[in-house]
Write a protein that holds these residues in place. Structure first.
Motif, PDB file in Angstrom:
ATOM      1  N   PRO A 163      64.997  22.882  61.586  1.00 46.12           N
ATOM      2  CA  PRO A 163      66.418  23.209  61.412  1.00 46.12           C
ATOM      3  C   PRO A 163      66.719  24.699  61.496  1.00 46.12           C
ATOM      4  O   PRO A 163      67.745  25.096  62.053  1.00 46.12           O
ATOM      5  CB  PRO A 163      66.723  22.646  60.014  1.00 46.12           C
ATOM      6  CG  PRO A 163      65.782  21.498  59.878  1.00 46.12           C
ATOM      7  CD  PRO A 163      64.511  21.985  60.520  1.00 46.12           C
ATOM      8  N   THR A 164      65.843  25.551  60.942  1.00 45.30           N
ATOM      9  CA  THR A 164      66.071  26.989  61.014  1.00 45.30           C
ATOM     10  C   THR A 164      66.147  27.445  62.469  1.00 45.30           C
ATOM     11  O   THR A 164      67.098  28.134  62.873  1.00 45.30           O
ATOM     12  CB  THR A 164      64.949  27.754  60.286  1.00 45.30           C
ATOM     13  OG1 THR A 164      64.957  27.403  58.905  1.00 45.30           O
ATOM     14  CG2 THR A 164      65.142  29.257  60.416  1.00 45.30           C
ATOM     15  N   CYS A 165      65.152  27.060  63.267  1.00 51.83           N
ATOM     16  CA  CYS A 165      65.127  27.468  64.675  1.00 51.83           C
ATOM     17  C   CYS A 165      66.287  26.862  65.449  1.00 51.83           C
ATOM     18  O   CYS A 165      66.959  27.539  66.238  1.00 51.83           O
ATOM     19  CB  CYS A 165      63.813  27.045  65.322  1.00 51.83           C
ATOM     20  SG  CYS A 165      62.363  27.817  64.607  1.00 51.83           S
ATOM     21  N   SER A 166      66.543  25.577  65.225  1.00 58.10           N
ATOM     22  CA  SER A 166      67.572  24.869  65.991  1.00 58.10           C
ATOM     23  C   SER A 166      68.965  25.380  65.643  1.00 58.10           C
ATOM     24  O   SER A 166      69.789  25.649  66.524  1.00 58.10           O
ATOM     25  CB  SER A 166      67.483  23.364  65.721  1.00 58.10           C
ATOM     26  OG  SER A 166      66.209  22.858  66.047  1.00 58.10           O
ATOM     27  N   ALA A 188      62.243  20.976  70.962  1.00 53.02           N
ATOM     28  CA  ALA A 188      61.489  21.863  70.078  1.00 53.02           C
ATOM     29  C   ALA A 188      59.993  21.610  70.205  1.00 53.02           C
ATOM     30  O   ALA A 188      59.552  20.466  70.319  1.00 53.02           O
ATOM     31  CB  ALA A 188      61.925  21.643  68.631  1.00 53.02           C
ATOM     32  N   LYS A 189      59.213  22.685  70.160  1.00 49.72           N
ATOM     33  CA  LYS A 189      57.756  22.590  70.265  1.00 49.72           C
ATOM     34  C   LYS A 189      57.141  23.353  69.091  1.00 49.72           C
ATOM     35  O   LYS A 189      57.443  24.519  68.875  1.00 49.72           O
ATOM     36  CB  LYS A 189      57.270  23.150  71.603  1.00 49.72           C
ATOM     37  CG  LYS A 189      57.818  22.382  72.795  1.00 49.72           C
ATOM     38  CD  LYS A 189      57.418  23.014  74.114  1.00 49.72           C
ATOM     39  CE  LYS A 189      57.923  22.175  75.283  1.00 49.72           C
ATOM     40  NZ  LYS A 189      59.411  22.128  75.344  1.00 49.72           N
ATOM     41  N   SER A 190      56.268  22.669  68.348  1.00 50.24           N
ATOM     42  CA  SER A 190      55.739  23.207  67.105  1.00 50.24           C
ATOM     43  C   SER A 190      54.221  23.272  67.116  1.00 50.24           C
ATOM     44  O   SER A 190      53.549  22.421  67.713  1.00 50.24           O
ATOM     45  CB  SER A 190      56.190  22.322  65.933  1.00 50.24           C
ATOM     46  OG  SER A 190      55.533  22.696  64.735  1.00 50.24           O
ATOM     47  N   HIS A 207      58.060  18.350  69.672  1.00 50.68           N
ATOM     48  CA  HIS A 207      56.788  18.143  70.368  1.00 50.68           C
ATOM     49  C   HIS A 207      55.699  18.910  69.627  1.00 50.68           C
ATOM     50  O   HIS A 207      55.945  19.983  69.073  1.00 50.68           O
ATOM     51  CB  HIS A 207      56.860  18.664  71.812  1.00 50.68           C
ATOM     52  CG  HIS A 207      57.912  18.022  72.640  1.00 50.68           C
ATOM     53  ND1 HIS A 207      59.252  18.328  72.508  1.00 50.68           N
ATOM     54  CD2 HIS A 207      57.837  17.085  73.628  1.00 50.68           C
ATOM     55  CE1 HIS A 207      59.962  17.605  73.380  1.00 50.68           C
ATOM     56  NE2 HIS A 207      59.117  16.859  74.056  1.00 50.68           N
ATOM     57  N   LEU A 208      54.498  18.360  69.651  1.00 50.02           N
ATOM     58  CA  LEU A 208      53.336  19.028  69.057  1.00 50.02           C
ATOM     59  C   LEU A 208      52.540  19.692  70.167  1.00 50.02           C
ATOM     60  O   LEU A 208      52.173  19.043  71.152  1.00 50.02           O
ATOM     61  CB  LEU A 208      52.454  18.010  68.324  1.00 50.02           C
ATOM     62  CG  LEU A 208      51.256  18.581  67.554  1.00 50.02           C
ATOM     63  CD1 LEU A 208      51.735  19.452  66.399  1.00 50.02           C
ATOM     64  CD2 LEU A 208      50.377  17.453  67.042  1.00 50.02           C
ATOM     65  N   VAL A 209      52.292  21.002  70.001  1.00 49.27           N
ATOM     66  CA  VAL A 209      51.563  21.752  71.024  1.00 49.27           C
ATOM     67  C   VAL A 209      50.319  22.389  70.398  1.00 49.27           C
ATOM     68  O   VAL A 209      50.268  22.606  69.185  1.00 49.27           O
ATOM     69  CB  VAL A 209      52.449  22.844  71.666  1.00 49.27           C
ATOM     70  CG1 VAL A 209      53.610  22.215  72.406  1.00 49.27           C
ATOM     71  CG2 VAL A 209      52.967  23.828  70.631  1.00 49.27           C
ATOM     72  N   PRO A 210      49.301  22.675  71.201  1.00 53.26           N
ATOM     73  CA  PRO A 210      48.019  23.164  70.665  1.00 53.26           C
ATOM     74  C   PRO A 210      48.036  24.642  70.292  1.00 53.26           C
ATOM     75  O   PRO A 210      47.449  25.481  70.965  1.00 53.26           O
ATOM     76  CB  PRO A 210      47.038  22.869  71.795  1.00 53.26           C
ATOM     77  CG  PRO A 210      47.870  22.947  73.028  1.00 53.26           C
ATOM     78  CD  PRO A 210      49.212  22.393  72.645  1.00 53.26           C
ATOM     79  N   ILE A 250      57.303  27.943  66.368  1.00 54.84           N
ATOM     80  CA  ILE A 250      58.168  26.942  66.997  1.00 54.84           C
ATOM     81  C   ILE A 250      58.955  27.609  68.119  1.00 54.84           C
ATOM     82  O   ILE A 250      59.458  28.731  67.954  1.00 54.84           O
ATOM     83  CB  ILE A 250      59.160  26.336  65.992  1.00 54.84           C
ATOM     84  CG1 ILE A 250      58.414  25.529  64.925  1.00 54.84           C
ATOM     85  CG2 ILE A 250      60.175  25.434  66.687  1.00 54.84           C
ATOM     86  CD1 ILE A 250      59.310  24.953  63.849  1.00 54.84           C
ATOM     87  N   LEU A 251      59.043  26.921  69.238  1.00 55.31           N
ATOM     88  CA  LEU A 251      59.926  27.334  70.332  1.00 55.31           C
ATOM     89  C   LEU A 251      61.000  26.274  70.493  1.00 55.31           C
ATOM     90  O   LEU A 251      60.684  25.091  70.677  1.00 55.31           O
ATOM     91  CB  LEU A 251      59.149  27.482  71.644  1.00 55.31           C
ATOM     92  CG  LEU A 251      60.026  27.737  72.883  1.00 55.31           C
ATOM     93  CD1 LEU A 251      60.695  29.100  72.806  1.00 55.31           C
ATOM     94  CD2 LEU A 251      59.210  27.612  74.163  1.00 55.31           C
ATOM     95  N   VAL A 252      62.259  26.687  70.393  1.00 53.19           N
ATOM     96  CA  VAL A 252      63.386  25.773  70.596  1.00 53.19           C
ATOM     97  C   VAL A 252      64.133  26.175  71.857  1.00 53.19           C
ATOM     98  O   VAL A 252      64.454  27.351  72.056  1.00 53.19           O
ATOM     99  CB  VAL A 252      64.349  25.804  69.386  1.00 53.19           C
ATOM    100  CG1 VAL A 252      65.716  25.242  69.776  1.00 53.19           C
ATOM    101  CG2 VAL A 252      63.782  25.007  68.240  1.00 53.19           C
ATOM    102  N   THR A 253      64.374  25.199  72.720  1.00 50.56           N
ATOM    103  CA  THR A 253      65.255  25.375  73.866  1.00 50.56           C
ATOM    104  C   THR A 253      66.397  24.391  73.704  1.00 50.56           C
ATOM    105  O   THR A 253      66.158  23.183  73.596  1.00 50.56           O
ATOM    106  CB  THR A 253      64.535  25.107  75.197  1.00 50.56           C
ATOM    107  OG1 THR A 253      63.338  25.894  75.239  1.00 50.56           O
ATOM    108  CG2 THR A 253      65.419  25.476  76.371  1.00 50.56           C
TER     109      THR A 253
END
Length: 264
Positions: free
Chosen positions: A152-155, A177-179, A234-237, A242-245
């Motif tokens: 929520p913070t990023c979004s 979102a990618k975390s 999404h879960l990323v390695p 977090i990256l939000v687009t």
């Protein structure tokens, strides 16, 4: 000197909280709470603290803690803070809860998404959503602060200026979102194991992620009307971050300069 106690100090959020508070000259951490490591040296859990913290892990006795400190942080699973906090405690200390127990104002929505019966709904109304970019003055005077969720913070901050100024239609919002994996917590879970996550990426909680109502509620306050978004995490390695687009339709023909001005 601000005296601080932390319940849940050995999780990823609690460990980061310790690291940040130790950098402040006006804070003294009096209580390193951890139900899993009671009696053990805190530095045995996080060895990078071996020259910084010479304290044992305590339990989660918030009533006792409230008589010793000025601020209590709870970095615990959903439901625990709500089960511990009461009027006596809030009359003594400021409580900053890192879980979702007091983020959502509609108790029915909380119980639906988190599958929990809220233990202290009487305090939801006074709890301040602790996003200083929006609620800075309210945070200063609150005795119960709901720390915002990570997604929520990023979004919310990504699109808040455009929603607030009415430059986009918030109901067209798509949030991708990618975390990193630390967002899943420190507990052992198959989905978070190195061999499952490395060189991999996956969507999860599609349509049902429990941060969705928190994002929608905060955006609704900004828009002045109910907002529904399409949110997919999404879960990323990677360890953390977090990256939000976010994508949305403009409500008019705003120029690039107008959009930049809204953020500035």
């Amino acid at each position: 000197m601000i005296k601080v106690g932390i319940i849940g100090s050995t999780g990823y959020a609690g460990g980061e909280l310790v690291r940040l508070l130790l950098q402040r000259e006006d804070v003294e951490i009096k209580w390193y709470g951890s139900r899993s490591y009671i009696g053990q040296d805190y530095a045995s859990v996080y060895a990078n603290m071996f020259q910084l913290v010479d304290e044992n892990c305590m339990d989660d006795n918030m009533k006792e803690l409230a008589g010793l400190v000025d601020v209590v942080f709870t970095a615990t699973p959903q439901g625990l803070c709500a089960s511990l906090v009461d009027e006596e405690i809030l009359s003594k200390v400021k409580v900053i809860d890192l879980s979702a127990d007091f983020r959502i104002k509609d108790v029915g929505v909380y119980e639906q998404w988190y599958k929990l019966k809220h233990a202290s709904p009487q305090f939801i109304g006074e709890a301040v959503y602790g996003l200083p970019e929006v609620n800075r003055d309210l945070v200063k005077s609150a005795r119960l602060i709901a720390n915002p969720g990570c997604f929520p913070t990023c979004s919310f901050l990504s699109v808040y200026p455009l929603v607030k100024e009415g430059l986009i239609d918030p109901n067209t919002l798509i949030i991708d979102a990618k975390s990193g994996t630390s967002g899943a917590g420190r507990g052992a879970k198959v989905d978070s194991l190195y061999c499952e996550v490395n060189e991999n990426i996956k969507a999860y909680g599609v349509g049902v992620h429990r941060h969705t109502p928190e994002i929608e509620e905060q955006l609704s306050y900004a828009a002045g009307k109910p907002v529904t978004v399409s949110f997919t995490p999404h879960l990323v390695p990677m360890n953390r971050g977090i990256l939000v687009t976010a994508y949305a339709s403009l409500t008019g023909n705003a120029s690039e300069e107008e959009l930049r001005a809204a953020y500035e």
